[in-house]
Design a protein around this motif. Sequence first.
Motif, PDB file in Angstrom:
ATOM      1  N   GLY A 158      -2.050 -52.945 -11.628  1.00 24.59           N
ATOM      2  CA  GLY A 158      -3.082 -53.726 -12.322  1.00 24.59           C
ATOM      3  C   GLY A 158      -4.452 -53.329 -11.807  1.00 24.59           C
ATOM      4  N   TYR A 159      -5.471 -53.677 -12.569  1.00 29.81           N
ATOM      5  CA  TYR A 159      -6.841 -53.279 -12.226  1.00 29.81           C
ATOM      6  C   TYR A 159      -7.264 -53.782 -10.847  1.00 29.81           C
ATOM      7  N   THR A 160      -6.751 -54.931 -10.451  1.00 32.51           N
ATOM      8  CA  THR A 160      -7.131 -55.499  -9.158  1.00 32.51           C
ATOM      9  C   THR A 160      -6.098 -55.243  -8.066  1.00 32.51           C
ATOM     10  N   SER A 161      -5.052 -54.495  -8.363  1.00 33.44           N
ATOM     11  CA  SER A 161      -3.974 -54.306  -7.389  1.00 33.44           C
ATOM     12  C   SER A 161      -4.182 -53.137  -6.445  1.00 33.44           C
ATOM     13  N   TYR A 162      -5.257 -52.388  -6.609  1.00 31.77           N
ATOM     14  CA  TYR A 162      -5.455 -51.211  -5.761  1.00 31.77           C
ATOM     15  C   TYR A 162      -6.904 -51.133  -5.272  1.00 31.77           C
ATOM     16  N   SER A 163      -7.042 -50.460  -4.163  1.00 27.21           N
ATOM     17  CA  SER A 163      -8.356 -50.210  -3.590  1.00 27.21           C
ATOM     18  C   SER A 163      -8.902 -48.901  -4.149  1.00 27.21           C
ATOM     19  N   ARG A 164     -10.203 -48.813  -4.206  1.00 23.02           N
ATOM     20  CA  ARG A 164     -10.853 -47.592  -4.710  1.00 23.02           C
ATOM     21  C   ARG A 164     -11.148 -46.607  -3.572  1.00 23.02           C
ATOM     22  N   ASP A 165     -10.684 -46.899  -2.381  1.00 23.36           N
ATOM     23  CA  ASP A 165     -10.958 -46.066  -1.214  1.00 23.36           C
ATOM     24  C   ASP A 165     -10.353 -44.673  -1.359  1.00 23.36           C
ATOM     25  N   HIS A 166     -11.093 -43.711  -0.885  1.00 27.02           N
ATOM     26  CA  HIS A 166     -10.628 -42.324  -0.875  1.00 27.02           C
ATOM     27  C   HIS A 166     -11.386 -41.557   0.197  1.00 27.02           C
ATOM     28  N   SER A 167     -10.896 -40.386   0.522  1.00 29.03           N
ATOM     29  CA  SER A 167     -11.576 -39.538   1.493  1.00 29.03           C
ATOM     30  C   SER A 167     -11.947 -38.222   0.819  1.00 29.03           C
ATOM     31  N   ILE A 168     -13.019 -37.638   1.319  1.00 31.10           N
ATOM     32  CA  ILE A 168     -13.504 -36.350   0.820  1.00 31.10           C
ATOM     33  C   ILE A 168     -13.489 -35.391   1.999  1.00 31.10           C
ATOM     34  N   GLU A 169     -12.791 -34.298   1.834  1.00 37.18           N
ATOM     35  CA  GLU A 169     -12.716 -33.291   2.885  1.00 37.18           C
ATOM     36  C   GLU A 169     -13.057 -31.927   2.312  1.00 37.18           C
ATOM     37  N   VAL A 170     -13.740 -31.146   3.136  1.00 37.32           N
ATOM     38  CA  VAL A 170     -14.058 -29.769   2.774  1.00 37.32           C
ATOM     39  C   VAL A 170     -13.611 -28.908   3.946  1.00 37.32           C
ATOM     40  N   ALA A 171     -12.819 -27.897   3.663  1.00 34.65           N
ATOM     41  CA  ALA A 171     -12.301 -27.017   4.713  1.00 34.65           C
ATOM     42  C   ALA A 171     -13.451 -26.462   5.541  1.00 34.65           C
ATOM     43  N   GLY A 172     -13.284 -26.497   6.842  1.00 33.19           N
ATOM     44  CA  GLY A 172     -14.279 -25.957   7.750  1.00 33.19           C
ATOM     45  C   GLY A 172     -15.349 -26.952   8.168  1.00 33.19           C
ATOM     46  N   LYS A 173     -15.353 -28.137   7.570  1.00 30.79           N
ATOM     47  CA  LYS A 173     -16.329 -29.168   7.936  1.00 30.79           C
ATOM     48  C   LYS A 173     -15.710 -30.077   8.980  1.00 30.79           C
ATOM     49  N   LYS A 174     -16.530 -30.566   9.898  1.00 25.86           N
ATOM     50  CA  LYS A 174     -16.027 -31.372  11.007  1.00 25.86           C
ATOM     51  C   LYS A 174     -15.553 -32.762  10.599  1.00 25.86           C
ATOM     52  N   HIS A 175     -16.235 -33.374   9.636  1.00 24.10           N
ATOM     53  CA  HIS A 175     -15.955 -34.770   9.345  1.00 24.10           C
ATOM     54  C   HIS A 175     -15.582 -34.976   7.881  1.00 24.10           C
ATOM     55  N   ILE A 206     -15.574 -37.578   4.658  1.00 22.23           N
ATOM     56  CA  ILE A 206     -16.428 -38.650   4.166  1.00 22.23           C
ATOM     57  C   ILE A 206     -15.508 -39.744   3.643  1.00 22.23           C
ATOM     58  N   LEU A 207     -15.692 -40.945   4.171  1.00 19.08           N
ATOM     59  CA  LEU A 207     -14.920 -42.077   3.682  1.00 19.08           C
ATOM     60  C   LEU A 207     -15.676 -42.673   2.506  1.00 19.08           C
ATOM     61  N   ALA A 208     -15.041 -42.697   1.360  1.00 25.63           N
ATOM     62  CA  ALA A 208     -15.727 -43.084   0.142  1.00 25.63           C
ATOM     63  C   ALA A 208     -14.951 -44.162  -0.609  1.00 25.63           C
ATOM     64  N   SER A 209     -15.598 -44.710  -1.604  1.00 20.95           N
ATOM     65  CA  SER A 209     -15.006 -45.713  -2.467  1.00 20.95           C
ATOM     66  C   SER A 209     -15.764 -45.677  -3.782  1.00 20.95           C
ATOM     67  N   SER A 210     -15.551 -46.648  -4.637  1.00 18.96           N
ATOM     68  CA  SER A 210     -16.383 -46.762  -5.824  1.00 18.96           C
ATOM     69  C   SER A 210     -17.534 -47.713  -5.498  1.00 18.96           C
ATOM     70  N   ASP A 211     -18.488 -47.790  -6.371  1.00 23.80           N
ATOM     71  CA  ASP A 211     -19.597 -48.721  -6.225  1.00 23.80           C
ATOM     72  C   ASP A 211     -19.024 -50.143  -6.166  1.00 23.80           C
ATOM     73  N   PRO A 212     -19.626 -51.033  -5.386  1.00 19.28           N
ATOM     74  CA  PRO A 212     -19.128 -52.405  -5.335  1.00 19.28           C
ATOM     75  C   PRO A 212     -19.056 -53.081  -6.708  1.00 19.28           C
ATOM     76  N   ASN A 213     -19.903 -52.654  -7.650  1.00 20.88           N
ATOM     77  CA  ASN A 213     -19.835 -53.214  -9.003  1.00 20.88           C
ATOM     78  C   ASN A 213     -18.527 -52.878  -9.701  1.00 20.88           C
ATOM     79  N   PHE A 214     -17.812 -51.889  -9.163  1.00 20.35           N
ATOM     80  CA  PHE A 214     -16.543 -51.456  -9.753  1.00 20.35           C
ATOM     81  C   PHE A 214     -15.403 -51.632  -8.750  1.00 20.35           C
ATOM     82  N   ARG A 215     -15.473 -52.712  -7.984  1.00 15.80           N
ATOM     83  CA  ARG A 215     -14.445 -53.113  -7.027  1.00 15.80           C
ATOM     84  C   ARG A 215     -14.354 -52.199  -5.811  1.00 15.80           C
TER      85      ARG A 215
END
Length: 156
Positions: free
Chosen positions: A22-39, A41-50
Amino acid sequence: MKQHQYKATITWTGNTGKGTKGYTSYSRDHSIEVAGKKHEILASSDPNFRGDPERYNPEDLFLSSLSACHMLWYLHLCSQNKIVVVAYKDKAQGTMKEQEDGSGKFSNVTLYPEVVIENADNIALANQLHHKANSMCFIANSCNFKIEHKPSCKAQ
């Protein structure tokens, strides 16, 4: 013509045990990785979109990419023109318009670069170089809307 390839790995981390049942049953959290980069990025959607307001969202990253690309070209052009920049800060702003069907797009972005240079005699040229930086910016050239610039420049 040169071509440059970029790769990123985006991993959804928001399965709370029910997947996208369901639309409210999941988090919008995701990670962004680029090979060779140290860190990652912990990301999500805009708070307006949960989304998680403490994480970066695609709109934040888009605006930041425009601002950073402009800055890097600007610094390059100042260096070429013998203008010594000692400080640069941009408080960029953008507007995304959401359509009735939930889609949307950025309608405008304004960059507000605050630049400090060594020599006051170069202020006029330093301000003019923002136009050239915009025409050279890879990200700006990929947009379908005009990017405004409202720079300020002063000597230290």
